[in-house]
Design an enzyme around this catalytic site. Structure first.
Site, PDB file in Angstrom:
ATOM      1  N   GLY A  33     -15.004   7.326 -26.653  1.00  0.00           N
ATOM      2  CA  GLY A  33     -15.465   8.187 -27.741  1.00  0.00           C
ATOM      3  C   GLY A  33     -15.214   7.567 -29.088  1.00  0.00           C
ATOM      4  O   GLY A  33     -14.899   6.386 -29.192  1.00  0.00           O
ATOM      5  N   ASN A  34     -15.385   8.351 -30.119  1.00  0.00           N
ATOM      6  CA  ASN A  34     -15.137   7.862 -31.476  1.00  0.00           C
ATOM      7  C   ASN A  34     -14.578   9.000 -32.319  1.00  0.00           C
ATOM      8  O   ASN A  34     -14.501  10.137 -31.884  1.00  0.00           O
ATOM      9  CB  ASN A  34     -16.418   7.270 -32.071  1.00  0.00           C
ATOM     10  CG  ASN A  34     -17.512   8.294 -32.202  1.00  0.00           C
ATOM     11  OD1 ASN A  34     -17.437   9.207 -33.016  1.00  0.00           O
ATOM     12  ND2 ASN A  34     -18.540   8.175 -31.363  1.00  0.00           N
ATOM     13  N   HIS A  35     -14.199   8.668 -33.550  1.00  0.00           N
ATOM     14  CA  HIS A  35     -13.470   9.619 -34.396  1.00  0.00           C
ATOM     15  C   HIS A  35     -14.354  10.515 -35.254  1.00  0.00           C
ATOM     16  O   HIS A  35     -13.860  11.177 -36.147  1.00  0.00           O
ATOM     17  CB  HIS A  35     -12.523   8.857 -35.332  1.00  0.00           C
ATOM     18  CG  HIS A  35     -11.322   8.299 -34.650  1.00  0.00           C
ATOM     19  ND1 HIS A  35     -10.404   9.089 -33.995  1.00  0.00           N
ATOM     20  CD2 HIS A  35     -10.887   7.032 -34.511  1.00  0.00           C
ATOM     21  CE1 HIS A  35      -9.450   8.324 -33.496  1.00  0.00           C
ATOM     22  NE2 HIS A  35      -9.731   7.055 -33.786  1.00  0.00           N
TER      23      HIS A  35
END
Ligand code: CTP
Ligand code: CA
Length: 238
Positions: A33-35
């Site tokens: 995932g990412n932020h």
């Protein structure tokens, strides 16, 4: 303009906004995932609603309350987001790709939880990745071959730090030309903005020329993006 005294220059228009960050499942318990918080996409939805638009909000893993009036659809992975965008593109006046889309997904998702090999304490699994579809570029391509009379305006976002390949602005301009979207909102993230309340952007056109600038709240940035987008909207049929 901030919310409140805004023009209703999106009345009768449908704006499709993608927000948040995609998640690529590796196994039943893990993902890549990412932020991305979804806040910029949310601000765009709020701003477009305030200006009279109908807003379709494709939310990838966003933990925020739906802006009142927005039609929200939740998605998980980049492939799901790609499908959701493609299904709606013909029916909207604008697409704003604020979501952080995974560039890579698992080449194959493990149906079982990936386990450590206890007999070999130093061994690690090798994750095979595959490229995802570039939704922004694909949307520009789909639009160019579409028989649909209304050509939606297409805008993307790019977060650049600058580096060996050039300054953030140079990299952003190259990306703008590569993507071919009408607008690319360039965020200089060398100072870090994920989850932050404030933002500073330059808005580039498909040639990489600066067409707008904004700094301040994400709603201020959102209105600047819409200011650049409105003159490029397809002509209304009446
Ligand atoms: N984007 C997309 N589909 C992808 C990746 C990105 O639609 N698979 C969109 C993002 O939503 C954003 C824009 O493309 O609007 C730019 O994303 P960015 O990650 O900056 O661009 P990339 O082409 O993926 O380049 P990089 O290698 O720098 O990540
Ligand atoms: Ca990327």
């Amino acid at each position: 303009a901030e919310d409140g005294a805004v023009r209703r220059d999106l009345a009768g228009r449908t704006v499709l906004v993608t927000a948040g960050g995609t998640r690529e499942e590796l196994d039943p318990v893990r993902y890549l995932g990412n932020h991305s918080s979804g806040k910029q996409g949310w601000a765009l939805a709020h701003a477009a609603l305030a200006r009279g638009a109908r807003v379709q909000l494709l939310a990838a893993n966003v933990d925020l309350e739906t802006p009142p009036g927005a039609e929200r659809v939740d998605v998980g992975s980049a492939a799901e987001l790609a499908e959701a965008v493609e299904a709606r593109l013909d029916g909207v006046d604008a697409l704003v790709m604020a979501a952080a889309v995974a560039d890579f997904t698992a080449a194959s998702r493990s149906g079982d939880k990936i386990k450590k090999d206890e007999s070999q304490p130093d061994s690690v699994p090798v994750l095979a990745l595959a490229r995802t579809r570039d939704i922004l570029r694909h949307s520009v391509e789909v639009r160019s071959v579409s028989s649909h009379p209304a050509r939606p305006v297409i805008a993307g976002f790019a977060a650049e730090t600058g580096g060996e390949g050039g300054t953030a602005l140079e990299l952003g301009a190259q990306k703008a030309r590569r993507k071919g979207a009408d607008l690319l909102v360039l965020n200089d993230v060398s100072t870090g903005v994920f989850g932050a309340e404030d933002n500073a952007v330059r808005i580039l056109d498909a040639q990489g020329e600066i067409r707008g600038e904004a700094s301040g709240s994400k709603v201020t940035v959102a209105h600047a993006v819409l200011d650049a987008l409105v003159p490029r909207l397809p002509v209304l049929p009446w």
